[in-house]
Design a protein around this motif. Structure first.
Motif, PDB file in Angstrom:
ATOM      1  N   LYS A 283       0.810  -1.174   0.205  1.00  8.13           N
ATOM      2  CA  LYS A 283      -0.139   0.097  -0.041  1.00  8.13           C
ATOM      3  C   LYS A 283       0.952   1.289   0.161  1.00  8.13           C
ATOM      4  O   LYS A 283       0.578   2.255  -0.868  1.00  8.13           O
ATOM      5  N   PRO A 284       1.835   1.437   0.907  1.00 10.99           N
ATOM      6  CA  PRO A 284       2.584   2.674   0.773  1.00 10.99           C
ATOM      7  C   PRO A 284       3.320   2.983  -0.512  1.00 10.99           C
ATOM      8  O   PRO A 284       3.248   3.935  -1.019  1.00 10.99           O
ATOM      9  N   ALA A 285       3.771   2.010  -1.027  1.00 15.03           N
ATOM     10  CA  ALA A 285       4.570   1.982  -2.388  1.00 15.03           C
ATOM     11  C   ALA A 285       3.600   2.344  -3.510  1.00 15.03           C
ATOM     12  O   ALA A 285       3.927   3.138  -4.477  1.00 15.03           O
ATOM     13  N   VAL A 286       2.177   1.665  -3.632  1.00 10.60           N
ATOM     14  CA  VAL A 286       1.238   2.164  -4.292  1.00 10.60           C
ATOM     15  C   VAL A 286       0.973   3.629  -4.182  1.00 10.60           C
ATOM     16  O   VAL A 286       0.609   4.365  -5.331  1.00 10.60           O
ATOM     17  N   LEU A 287       0.696   3.781  -2.995  1.00 12.20           N
ATOM     18  CA  LEU A 287       0.041   5.566  -2.602  1.00 12.20           C
ATOM     19  C   LEU A 287       1.463   6.297  -3.435  1.00 12.20           C
ATOM     20  O   LEU A 287       1.126   7.623  -3.899  1.00 12.20           O
ATOM     21  N   GLY A 288       2.721   5.943  -3.029  1.00 14.74           N
ATOM     22  CA  GLY A 288       3.861   6.705  -3.518  1.00 14.74           C
ATOM     23  C   GLY A 288       3.946   6.682  -5.026  1.00 14.74           C
ATOM     24  O   GLY A 288       4.102   7.801  -5.530  1.00 14.74           O
ATOM     25  N   ALA A 289       3.531   5.646  -5.651  1.00  8.35           N
ATOM     26  CA  ALA A 289       3.483   5.591  -7.215  1.00  8.35           C
ATOM     27  C   ALA A 289       2.550   6.454  -7.847  1.00  8.35           C
ATOM     28  O   ALA A 289       2.637   7.345  -8.779  1.00  8.35           O
ATOM     29  N   ILE A 290       1.200   6.588  -7.253  1.00 11.30           N
ATOM     30  CA  ILE A 290       0.145   7.283  -7.662  1.00 11.30           C
ATOM     31  C   ILE A 290       0.663   8.890  -7.455  1.00 11.30           C
ATOM     32  O   ILE A 290       0.343   9.716  -8.279  1.00 11.30           O
ATOM     33  N   MET A 291       1.124   9.182  -6.207  1.00 15.59           N
ATOM     34  CA  MET A 291       1.315  10.532  -6.147  1.00 15.59           C
ATOM     35  C   MET A 291       2.507  10.921  -7.045  1.00 15.59           C
ATOM     36  O   MET A 291       2.336  12.034  -7.500  1.00 15.59           O
ATOM     37  N   GLU A 292       3.642  10.450  -7.047  1.00 15.99           N
ATOM     38  CA  GLU A 292       4.605  10.660  -8.119  1.00 15.99           C
ATOM     39  C   GLU A 292       3.946  10.728  -9.332  1.00 15.99           C
ATOM     40  O   GLU A 292       4.451  11.668 -10.170  1.00 15.99           O
ATOM     41  N   HIS A 293       3.093   9.901  -9.869  1.00 10.43           N
ATOM     42  CA  HIS A 293       2.524  10.035 -11.141  1.00 10.43           C
ATOM     43  C   HIS A 293       1.654  11.446 -11.290  1.00 10.43           C
ATOM     44  O   HIS A 293       2.088  12.147 -12.320  1.00 10.43           O
ATOM     45  N   PHE A 294       0.841  11.638 -10.679  1.00 12.93           N
ATOM     46  CA  PHE A 294       0.094  13.000 -10.594  1.00 12.93           C
ATOM     47  C   PHE A 294       0.839  14.281 -10.468  1.00 12.93           C
ATOM     48  O   PHE A 294       0.732  15.326 -11.046  1.00 12.93           O
ATOM     49  N   MET A 295       1.750  14.097  -9.726  1.00  9.85           N
ATOM     50  CA  MET A 295       2.787  15.376  -9.201  1.00  9.85           C
ATOM     51  C   MET A 295       3.887  15.515 -10.584  1.00  9.85           C
ATOM     52  O   MET A 295       4.101  16.815 -10.759  1.00  9.85           O
ATOM     53  N   SER A 296       3.940  14.584 -11.319  1.00  6.13           N
ATOM     54  CA  SER A 296       4.760  14.588 -12.416  1.00  6.13           C
ATOM     55  C   SER A 296       4.071  15.472 -13.630  1.00  6.13           C
ATOM     56  O   SER A 296       4.792  15.850 -14.567  1.00  6.13           O
ATOM     57  N   GLY A 297       2.878  15.464 -13.469  1.00  2.00           N
ATOM     58  CA  GLY A 297       2.081  15.946 -14.857  1.00  2.00           C
ATOM     59  C   GLY A 297       1.906  15.013 -16.035  1.00  2.00           C
ATOM     60  O   GLY A 297       1.495  15.444 -16.944  1.00  2.00           O
ATOM     61  N   ALA A 298       2.763  13.845 -16.036  1.00  2.43           N
ATOM     62  CA  ALA A 298       2.464  12.858 -16.913  1.00  2.43           C
ATOM     63  C   ALA A 298       1.074  12.524 -17.242  1.00  2.43           C
ATOM     64  O   ALA A 298       0.255  12.325 -16.264  1.00  2.43           O
ATOM     65  N   PRO A 299       0.683  12.159 -18.547  1.00  2.00           N
ATOM     66  CA  PRO A 299      -0.904  11.543 -18.746  1.00  2.00           C
ATOM     67  C   PRO A 299      -0.835  10.315 -18.075  1.00  2.00           C
ATOM     68  O   PRO A 299      -0.014   9.514 -17.901  1.00  2.00           O
ATOM     69  N   VAL A 300      -2.175  10.119 -17.976  1.00  2.00           N
ATOM     70  CA  VAL A 300      -2.589   8.710 -17.288  1.00  2.00           C
ATOM     71  C   VAL A 300      -2.659   7.706 -18.529  1.00  2.00           C
ATOM     72  O   VAL A 300      -2.133   6.648 -18.435  1.00  2.00           O
ATOM     73  N   MET A 301      -3.021   8.014 -19.667  1.00  2.00           N
ATOM     74  CA  MET A 301      -2.813   7.168 -20.892  1.00  2.00           C
ATOM     75  C   MET A 301      -1.986   8.142 -21.946  1.00  2.00           C
ATOM     76  O   MET A 301      -1.920   9.307 -21.871  1.00  2.00           O
ATOM     77  N   GLU A 302      -1.230   7.157 -22.685  1.00  2.00           N
ATOM     78  CA  GLU A 302      -0.241   7.570 -23.662  1.00  2.00           C
ATOM     79  C   GLU A 302      -1.059   8.278 -24.699  1.00  2.00           C
ATOM     80  O   GLU A 302      -2.219   7.891 -25.020  1.00  2.00           O
ATOM     81  N   ALA A 303      -0.559   9.352 -25.514  1.00  2.00           N
ATOM     82  CA  ALA A 303      -1.178  10.177 -26.663  1.00  2.00           C
ATOM     83  C   ALA A 303      -1.428   8.906 -27.413  1.00  2.00           C
ATOM     84  O   ALA A 303      -0.753   8.252 -27.833  1.00  2.00           O
ATOM     85  N   GLY A 304      -2.636   9.227 -28.124  1.00  2.00           N
ATOM     86  CA  GLY A 304      -2.959   8.187 -29.191  1.00  2.00           C
ATOM     87  C   GLY A 304      -3.625   7.067 -28.645  1.00  2.00           C
ATOM     88  O   GLY A 304      -4.258   6.179 -29.424  1.00  2.00           O
TER      89      GLY A 304
END
Length: 188
Positions: free
Chosen positions: A76-97
């Motif tokens: 759980k802590p690693a999942v929370l970290g991965a989600i937070m890191e993803h959203f903080m990075s501004g990366a898209p949830v889905m690849e373009a296209g």
């Protein structure tokens, strides 16, 4: 960023609510790393040891843990970290296209079209909102000889109580409104 976590009826799956839209429309499910390739978020989650499935909904993320070790206290802590890191990075949830999943091909006889319209309406208005609350989804796949075929996704996929949900909940609802429905079966 504050991410809420909720238990689901499936003990192998937790629901994560990041407090923002995850997918504007549609859903996305990855049951292995290969299927996660279209989503940077799903790829990041599969990078966490013990993650065996990811389901993305409108405003939630359901993560399924593989059986055995490590347990949720470690994952759980690693999942929370991965989600937070993803959203903080501004990366898209889905690849373009790469759009979210398209609906699987449906099967039913044209003579049953009115029944199918009612089945889909009941799914959209009564069933899907309830199962989304548990971190899952149920979609229509077909109708033949009085049997409704539904696909279970997210927390519903592999959940020990999903059979009871289909039989006592969904099947009884459909039978109440549609005498043509004899039973409901899950398909993958």
């Amino acid at each position: 960023m504050f991410i809420q976590t909720e238990a689901t009826p499936n003990p192998a799956t937790l629901k994560f609510l990041p407090g923002k839209v995850v997918l504007q429309e549609g859903t996305f499910e990855a049951r292995d790393e290969g299927a996660a390739a279209r989503s940077p978020l799903a790829r990041a989650l599969f990078g966490v040891e013990g993650v065996s499935g990811v389901y993305l909904g409108h405003d939630f993320i359901s993560v399924t843990k593989a059986e055995g070790e490590p347990g949720w206290p470690q994952v759980k802590p690693a999942v929370l970290g991965a989600i937070m890191e993803h959203f903080m990075s501004g990366a898209p949830v889905m690849e373009a296209g790469h759009a979210p999943e398209e609906a699987a091909e449906e099967f039913y006889d044209e003579a049953d079209a009115d029944t199918v319209v009612t089945i889909k309406d009941l799914l959209e208005t009564r069933v899907r909102p309830a199962v989304a609350g548990d971190g899952g989804d149920i979609t229509f796949r077909g109708f033949r000889d009085g049997v409704v075929y539904l696909e279970m996704k997210g927390a519903c996929s592999g959940c020990p109580s999903s059979t009871a949900t289909l039989r006592q909940g969904v099947q009884n609802l459909f039978r109440h409104f549609l005498p043509d429905v004899r039973e409901v079966q899950a398909v993958s």
